[in-house]
Design an enzyme around this catalytic site. Structure first.
Site, short mmCIF file in Angstrom:
data_model
loop_
_atom_site.label_atom_id
_atom_site.label_comp_id
_atom_site.label_asym_id
_atom_site.label_seq_id
_atom_site.Cartn_x
_atom_site.Cartn_y
_atom_site.Cartn_z
N LYS A 78 -8.39 9.12 3.67
CA LYS A 78 -9.84 9.30 3.53
C LYS A 78 -10.14 10.11 2.27
O LYS A 78 -9.39 11.04 1.95
CB LYS A 78 -10.36 10.01 4.78
CG LYS A 78 -11.88 10.11 4.92
CD LYS A 78 -12.26 10.77 6.25
CE LYS A 78 -13.76 10.89 6.44
NZ LYS A 78 -14.11 11.52 7.74
N SER A 153 -17.55 8.94 10.52
CA SER A 153 -17.61 8.90 9.07
C SER A 153 -16.37 8.29 8.42
O SER A 153 -16.42 7.89 7.26
CB SER A 153 -17.79 10.32 8.53
OG SER A 153 -16.63 11.10 8.80
N SER A 177 -15.70 11.34 14.21
CA SER A 177 -15.51 10.55 13.00
C SER A 177 -14.18 9.82 12.91
O SER A 177 -13.98 9.01 11.98
CB SER A 177 -15.67 11.43 11.75
OG SER A 177 -17.03 11.69 11.53
#
Lengths: 489, 478, 96
Positions: A78, A153, A177
């Site tokens: 990420k 997210s 997330s």
């Protein structure tokens, strides 16, 4: 050969039998990324030369497969992790072009155990969002249905693995997330106990809630990634100084086979019928294995949303103060005073939802409001923790659907922040209580979209979580993969 | 002028830099004078993802300060974030302590001019990290983060001081204690010991505090009393002229000898303090606290008591000799070599400090080392030189940093204790003063002094006085 | 509803320049969230002033050993402007 849908276990076994080499695997993933990413917008940065040179170095060490638990495993990271030599934008214009001067502890541990980074992946700006529509670099699409969101997210992390563009990926989970996008993309997603994995080198959103965790196809893979990256880190004062179990070893001979699941029916009101049905059928599997189900009471979970949306934005308002255009990152061109330099750099560089949360948190911490907002929220947080402590006297896990719905359409929930926030009602309390939570795929809805089953464990009870989820996985059978992950292009 | 109708109310906030090898929350060297932005890392430059980890030594030094300043130590305290924007504050917040500092309620005893003692209360001590340094140039502001994250203790006094002298004495006492206990090196030029003063005035006899003015960054002892004194007078004059005191921040202009406005009462700062979520609460175990107590270095009052007992010194002498750690060390070194406590005290206080004062030097820059001074004292005690000659030798030592023995040798200042040499001189003096000899013989024995004096003059003062006296008498009486 | 002035005050404290459109937008959105948050007032809580979220076996201390960071260049390379190896802010009319 096609590697996209293989698990860590399958790749390691292939390496051991010398069926293929890390550089072949890496090259195949890079090719798929370059073919498919345009549709998904999952990857923000790839460095093919760097990835291949890492993989080639492993080609020379084929004899060491057994010593490196992640030997030649393609990993996507990420974009809110710092990895030296790579960018780290956290999905924000304010960090556009920022090059990491150091490497996050979690990533460093994966790399030292043979993992090969295939790219940095998209996310909601500063990990704030549940649909990946808040990224400054455009939304990510769900490999199961390109007009739908992958969740957020960590939407790039879930989409990358679901589309076969990485074997596993790392995400961060502050209020769901990891688990929510794992659920929406048909993957196993783990948020470890607070303090289990070092937070050093992940862009802070809400320090008291953030945790690092893996996305994977299987529970075994999740256990493998966790056992490599977990454990005390001298660079993170909140990381626990306790031994990390050999999770994958434990899976060979689980200590316990029949588990008691706690369900709070009042908490589960209002979920989609398809989701409710899949959830109930997962529970039936556990019963078949000799498990029991007890009704538990979690009276304060209904306040989790309000609690979360005071604590997380408050911490965020402070954590994000450093993005002021002075030492790194975006700087406005039109400042006439130092005050303007901060305000305009931040005003121009930070996106809509993040600004909302910064202002919310600034307000909650400001003079005269602290007691009523921030302090009160922390006191309610304690109540939520106590609810779980009490529940765990009656059961081994608390279970729920991971998300009240399956993947929704892009733009469907962007008008009303509360509608979006409600995507996380089952995941938020877990972060507030600091507990480990695992989402495991448990079915498809009528649109052929994946549904996730959330299992919440006792503090540092990852071993039991893995044992139960692994057992469930075996009875459930192999979970389908998105069409996109099959074959090329 | 009606200054005597008012009294000042003064409280001081001192920022003391802790003597650690590394910074408060990261491993960068805690070092002054390095080239810009070399003692920096992801943590102290506020990079994304970097986290603080507490320097245990800094905690230990803070606890030492708490013990030395008679504070109540709280085994559980909380780090908090103070949020504000400034170019040299890279995280946008400073890690400090707010609602729950690690210690409160201490005191320092200070000596006043009158000889009385006064107890000055300490409200609290808390830990915090220093900010970086901004230099404002014509073309822009330059930010150097070498100092960012350096460990500090902020020591906040009660508003217990009533005169500039009291404030000065409090600051000196604090400075000395922190240096004795190896907590802070006290270097004010490098900004390692900084002081802000809160000053207000009120008519004597009233309880209510006046409007307070904050005096910032008074960075030398010389200025503290001057600055406070000026500010008190300024406030009294203003009130007497019917003006209102405005709450503001002022600074001392040492060129003009006045305080000047830095900023008017600012738009009330809202620092949005909240507990630092990257750190657990700060917990000191009782065994660790006990260990620190046991290993406490000697404090000034203890050193003073020890000197009095060991070297038979007066209260006054002991307090002068322990007024700074360096001076006490110097004195101890002199004694250990000279083996004469009383003489060492006299030489250090009367001759050395007098000379140092005259040239404006501190003891650590003394041109005469402790072993050199001890050698000089030993030479007096052994009779090699007289006390009078010693003073001449000392002047030379102070000017040139040479050893006493080489000065004595070069200048031929050795005391003459050889009777044969003295007898020649005495014979000469008697021969050249026949009339005085006659008077002496006639019974004017007072003239013995005259002959001794003349002989001493002949030897340029180098004669051993006792021996000379004895020999002159023998010659006159023979 | 949160007033325009209140929104501007918060934005100033947070150092965020807002466009005209954004001011109205955040007036509505902040109000919407703050209204929802009122439900916390229904919860009876203990009056503890500090709630610990860190595991009890965390280790917040490190030994006082100086270890210089090796990648200073990496830090300075990200700076928007550098002069004499210092972070440079452009000349500005006033100091805050």
């Amino acid at each position: 050969m096609e590697f996209g849908t293989l698990s860590i276990q399958q790749l390691l076994s292939g390496y051991q039998k010398k069926e293929f080499k890390p550089s072949e695997v890496a090259a195949s993933f890079l090719k798929n990324i370059s073919d498919k990413n345009e549709k998904l917008n999952a990857f923000l940065q790839v460095r093919p030369d760097e990835t291949l040179s890492q993989a080639r170095a492993l080609d020379e060490k084929m004899s060491q497969v057994e010593m490196l638990p992640l030997f030649g495993i393609p990993v996507a990271i990420k974009d809110n992790f710092l990895v030296q030599g790579w960018q780290a934008t956290a999905g924000s214009k304010v960090l556009s072009g920022y090059l990491s001067p150091y490497t996050a502890t979690s990533v460093e541990r994966l790399q030292s155990m043979g993992a090969v980074i295939v790219g940095k992946v998209n996310c909601d700006e500063f990990a704030m969002g549940s649909s990946n529509e808040n990224s400054a670099f455009g939304p990510v699409r769900n490999p199961w249905a390109l007009d739908r969101v992958p969740g957020g997210s960590s939407g790039g992390s879930s989409a990358a693995v679901a589309a076969g563009l990485a074997t596993v990926s790392l995400g961060t989970d502050t209020g769901g997330s990891i688990r929510q996008p794992a659920s929406l993309c048909g993957l196993v997603g783990l948020k470890p106990s607070y303090g289990r994995v070092s937070r050093y080198g992940i862009v802070s959103y809400a320090s008291s809630l953030d945790q690092v965790g893996p996305f994977s196809r299987t529970v075994w893979d999740s256990a493998r990634v966790l056992e490599v990256m977990a454990g005390h880190d001298g660079m993170d004062a909140t990381s626990a100084k306790r031994a990390v179990p050999r999770f994958t070893e434990e899976l060979k001979a689980p200590a316990k086979k029949a588990f008691t699941l706690g369900v709070s029916r009042s908490w589960l009101e209002g979920v989609d019928p398809d989701v409710a049905k899949a959830f109930d059928s997962a529970i039936e599997f556990f019963k078949k294995m000799g498990g029991k189900v007890v009704e538990i009471d979690l009276p304060h979970t209904k306040y989790a949303l309000s609690t979360y949306y005071l604590i997380a934005p408050s911490e965020a308002s402070s954590n994000l103060a450093r993005y002021d255009g002075v030492h790194y990152g975006y700087r406005t061109q039109s400042a006439k005073t130092s005050e303007e330099l901060y305000s305009k750099s931040r005003g121009e560089g930070i996106g809509r939802e993040v600004k909302l949360r910064i202002m919310l948190g600034t307000y909650a911490l400001s003079a005269g409001y602290y007691d009523a907002f921030y302090l009160k929220a922390n006191q309610v947080r304690r109540k939520i923790q106590e609810d779980f402590e009490k529940a765990f006297t009656q059961c081994d896990f608390v279970v729920s659907p991971t998300s009240p719905s399956t993947a929704f359409k892009l733009g469907e929930k962007t008008d009303d922040p509360l509608k979006m926030y409600l995507s996380d009602i089952f995941t938020l309390p877990v972060n507030l209580a600091g507990l480990p939570g695992l989402s495991v795929p448990c079915g498809l809805d009528s649109n052929n979209l994946p549904i996730g089953f959330q299992m919440i464990g006792k503090p540092f009870g990852e071993s039991e979580l893995f044992a139960a989820a692994h057992q469930y996985e075996q009875i459930r059978g192999e979970f389908p993969v998105a069409d996109m992950a099959k074959g090329r292009g | 002028m009606s200054l005597e109708k008012y009294e000042a109310v003064i409280g001081l906030e001192v920022h003391a830099q802790l003597m650690t090898a590394s910074k408060m929350f990261c491993r960068c060297p805690n070092q002054y004078g390095s080239s810009p932005n070399t003692n920096v890392c992801p943590v102290c430059t506020g990079q994304p993802g970097a986290l603080p980890v507490i320097n245990k030594k800094a905690m230990e030094l803070g606890v030492r300060a708490a013990i030395a300043l008679n504070c109540e130590i709280h085994p559980e305290s909380v780090f908090a974030r103070k949020n504000y924007f400034y170019p040299d504050l890279p995280k946008g917040y400073q890690i400090s302590q707010y609602e729950k500092p690690f210690c409160t309620q201490g005191y320092v005893v200070v000596q006043l001019k009158t000889g009385e003692e006064k107890r000055i209360g300490i409200t609290r001590i808390h830990f915090e990290e220093d900010a970086g340094k901004s230099n404002h140039e014509a073309y822009g502001t330059l930010v150097n983060l070498n100092r960012a994250g350096v460990p500090l203790c902020e020591i906040v006094s009660e508003p217990d001081m009533r005169t500039a002298h009291e404030a000065g004495q409090y600051l000196r006492a604090l400075h000395s204690i922190l240096r004795y206990a190896d907590i802070c090196d006290g270097n004010m030029e490098e900004g390692n010991f900084r002081c802000d003063a809160n000053i207000s005035v009120r008519p004597i006899g009233t309880e209510k505090f006046g409007t307070k003015v904050e005096l910032k960054n008074i960075n030398s002892f010389k200025f503290v009393e001057k600055a406070i004194e000026y500010e008190v007078q300024r406030q009294v004059f203003a009130i007497e002229n019917g003006e209102k005191i405005i709450q503001q921040t002022r600074s001392w202009n040492s060129a003009k000898n006045v305080t000047e406005v830095m900023r008017e009462k600012e738009q009330a700062h809202d620092y949005r303090y909240f507990p630092e979520p990257d750190l657990p609460k700060l917990v000191f175990s009782s065994s660790w606290l006990d260990k620190i107590k046991k290993e406490m270095p000697e404090l000034p009052q203890q050193t003073s008591a020890r000197f009095k007992a060991a070297f038979d010194l007066s209260d006054y002498d002991a307090s002068v000799l322990t007024s700074s750690k360096e001076l006490a060390k110097y004195f101890e070194s002199v004694v250990s070599h000279s083996k004469n406590g009383k003489a060492s005290a006299n030489w250090v206080m009367n001759e050395l400090l007098g000379r140092l004062n005259a040239v404006g030097k501190e003891i650590d820059l003394s041109p005469v080392s402790s072993t050199q001074l001890a050698e000089l004292i030993a030479k007096i005690d052994s009779g090699e030189i007289s006390g009078k000659i010693a003073k001449t030798v000392f002047e030379e030592m102070f000017a040139t940093s040479k050893d006493a023995s080489s000065i004595i040798k070069d200048k031929g200042l050795v005391q003459i204790s050889d009777p044969a040499a003295l007898e020649n001189v005495i014979r000469k003096v008697i021969e050249s003063n026949p009339s005085q000899l006659a008077e002496y013989k006639a019974g004017k024995v007072k003239l013995l002094g005259f002959f001794v004096g003349q002989a001493m003059k002949e030897t340029k003062g180098q004669a051993n006085p006792a021996l000379l006296n004895e020999l002159v008498k023998k010659f006159l009486d023979s | 509803m949160l007033s325009r002035e209140e929104v501007l005050k918060i934005a100033k404290l947070a150092r965020l320049t807002l466009t005209e459109d954004e001011i109205g937008f955040y007036q509505k959105q902040l109000t919407r969230v703050l209204d929802h948050i009122q439900d916390l007032n229904q919860v009876l809580t203990n009056k503890e002033a500090f709630v610990q979220h860190v595991p009890v076996d965390a280790e917040p201390f490190r030994e006082d050993v100086a270890v210089p960071f090796a990648n200073h260049d990496g830090l300075m390379k990200n700076a928007p402007a550098v002069e004499n190896n210092c972070f440079l802010l452009p000349a500005i009319m006033e100091q805050n």
